[in-house]
Scaffold this motif. Structure first.
Motif, PDB file in Angstrom:
ATOM      1  N   GLU A 115       0.807  -1.223   0.000  1.00 48.29           N
ATOM      2  CA  GLU A 115       0.000   0.000   0.000  1.00 48.29           C
ATOM      3  C   GLU A 115       0.844   1.278   0.000  1.00 48.29           C
ATOM      4  O   GLU A 115       2.009   1.275   0.393  1.00 48.29           O
ATOM      5  CB  GLU A 115      -0.849   0.076   1.281  1.00 48.29           C
ATOM      6  N   VAL A 116       0.184   2.386  -0.411  1.00 52.35           N
ATOM      7  CA  VAL A 116       0.662   3.727  -0.087  1.00 52.35           C
ATOM      8  C   VAL A 116      -0.363   4.286   0.907  1.00 52.35           C
ATOM      9  O   VAL A 116      -1.543   4.406   0.574  1.00 52.35           O
ATOM     10  CB  VAL A 116       0.722   4.656  -1.315  1.00 52.35           C
ATOM     11  N   ILE A 122       7.555   8.426  -6.059  1.00 47.10           N
ATOM     12  CA  ILE A 122       6.953   7.665  -4.957  1.00 47.10           C
ATOM     13  C   ILE A 122       6.078   6.539  -5.526  1.00 47.10           C
ATOM     14  O   ILE A 122       6.146   5.397  -5.078  1.00 47.10           O
ATOM     15  CB  ILE A 122       6.116   8.595  -4.042  1.00 47.10           C
ATOM     16  N   LYS A 123       5.297   6.863  -6.573  1.00 47.09           N
ATOM     17  CA  LYS A 123       4.472   5.838  -7.211  1.00 47.09           C
ATOM     18  C   LYS A 123       5.332   4.716  -7.793  1.00 47.09           C
ATOM     19  O   LYS A 123       5.003   3.538  -7.668  1.00 47.09           O
ATOM     20  CB  LYS A 123       3.629   6.465  -8.339  1.00 47.09           C
ATOM     21  N   ASN A 177       6.793   2.471  -5.163  1.00 43.80           N
ATOM     22  CA  ASN A 177       5.730   1.596  -4.671  1.00 43.80           C
ATOM     23  C   ASN A 177       5.458   0.455  -5.652  1.00 43.80           C
ATOM     24  O   ASN A 177       5.335  -0.704  -5.254  1.00 43.80           O
ATOM     25  CB  ASN A 177       4.466   2.425  -4.420  1.00 43.80           C
ATOM     26  N   LYS A 178       5.415   0.777  -6.954  1.00 46.69           N
ATOM     27  CA  LYS A 178       5.149  -0.252  -7.977  1.00 46.69           C
ATOM     28  C   LYS A 178       6.213  -1.334  -7.959  1.00 46.69           C
ATOM     29  O   LYS A 178       5.957  -2.475  -8.263  1.00 46.69           O
ATOM     30  CB  LYS A 178       5.126   0.388  -9.366  1.00 46.69           C
ATOM     31  N   THR A 228       7.874  -1.560  -2.872  1.00 39.09           N
ATOM     32  CA  THR A 228       8.075  -0.959  -1.558  1.00 39.09           C
ATOM     33  C   THR A 228       6.750  -0.397  -1.032  1.00 39.09           C
ATOM     34  O   THR A 228       6.063   0.336  -1.736  1.00 39.09           O
ATOM     35  CB  THR A 228       9.127   0.173  -1.642  1.00 39.09           C
ATOM     36  N   THR A 229       6.430  -0.748   0.193  1.00 36.22           N
ATOM     37  CA  THR A 229       5.238  -0.212   0.858  1.00 36.22           C
ATOM     38  C   THR A 229       5.593   1.168   1.400  1.00 36.22           C
ATOM     39  O   THR A 229       6.726   1.381   1.846  1.00 36.22           O
ATOM     40  CB  THR A 229       4.837  -1.172   1.995  1.00 36.22           C
ATOM     41  N   ILE A 230       4.628   2.102   1.347  1.00 35.26           N
ATOM     42  CA  ILE A 230       4.970   3.487   1.693  1.00 35.26           C
ATOM     43  C   ILE A 230       4.021   4.101   2.710  1.00 35.26           C
ATOM     44  O   ILE A 230       2.793   4.011   2.572  1.00 35.26           O
ATOM     45  CB  ILE A 230       5.015   4.344   0.404  1.00 35.26           C
TER      46      ILE A 230
END
Ligand code: ATP
Length: 237
Positions: free
Chosen positions: A30-31, A179-180, A183-184, A187-189
């Protein structure tokens, strides 16, 4: 799957009760964004998660294990990386050395090389300035450098404290795109932001913190539609 579970967290600075029973959850992939006014306790929460502050009460479970009160180094080793607010680069090292440091726990030299190129492709300014001492970069450039270092670290959970602060609008867009992308790639943010509009546009879920307490939580869409959130945090539109 729940990656991070915080329950009833209470944190003090001496007599100041900064977090008053905060509970929240971040699922793998998730973000999640934390929004709130100045002084609400957002940075305090991230600092507690990364081991810089010790909670007086409450639990923090990461991948099923308690990390509340653990040493910061062991939390980093467990895969949690924190990009703090402001200019937290190593001033007496060059841009390149700072970026390299991000990868200090990695051993995949091929991957490290590729990610180095990706950092420079994302932030051409850092490539131009790679031999410059980091302390002489502008505030916005230091912010890019901190993000570049985070891209190199490839943590499982990335804690970002106001990554858009002090950046020109175009660079804010770039940072949110980065950041997107991070995450893709898995990495969870957990993202703390003053820029609630931008944060909600990339987040899956969000929590609103006010004076040390979570007062609203929900999906990003729910918060974007909430009259209360619109009025207080989204400029009333
Ligand atoms: P901002 O968006 O302004 O960065 P924040 O939500 O991140 O705000 P925190 O930095 O977590 O807020 O601060 C929460 C509260 O704790 C504030 O009232 C602040 O004054 C207080 N505080 C933070 N650091 C300390 C400290 N080292 N000593 C005493 N009080 C502190």
């Amino acid at each position: 799957m729940s990656m991070l579970k915080v329950d009833n967290l209470n944190v003090y600075y001496g007599a100041i009760h900064a977090l008053k029973g905060v509970s929240l959850e971040v699922n793998e992939g998730e973000v999640v964004t934390l929004i709130g006014a100045n002084g609400a306790g957002k940075s305090t929460l991230l600092k507690t998660l990364s081991g810089l502050l010790k909670p007086k009460e409450g639990t923090i479970d990461y991948l099923g294990k308690s990390i509340a009160g653990s040493a910061a180094q062991s939390i980093v080793k467990a895969g949690i990386s924190h990009v703090p607010e402001g200019r937290r680069v190593f001033a007496n090292m060059t841009v390149e050395e700072n970026i390299e440091l991000g990868a200090f726990l990695r051993k995949d030299s091929q991957g490290i090389k590729q990610d180095f190129e990706k950092v420079y492709a994302t932030f051409p300014r850092l490539l131009e300035r790679r031999k410059q001492l980091s302390g002489t970069l502008s505030g916005g450039e230091q912010q890019m450098l901190a993000m570049g270092r985070a891209m190199m670290a490839k943590p499982r959970l990335l804690l970002l404290d106001e990554p858009s602060m002090g950046l020109a609008p175009l660079m804010v867009k770039t940072i949110f795109q980065v950041i997107k992308d991070i995450n893709k790639e898995g990495t969870t943010i957990l993202l703390v932001e003053q820029n609630a509009n931008m944060a909600l546009s990339i987040a899956d879920r969000a929590y609103v913190i006010e004076t040390g307490r979570v007062i609203i939580s929900g999906t990003a869409e729910e918060l974007q539609a909430s009259e209360e959130v619109k009025l207080a945090y989204l400029g009333g539109h």
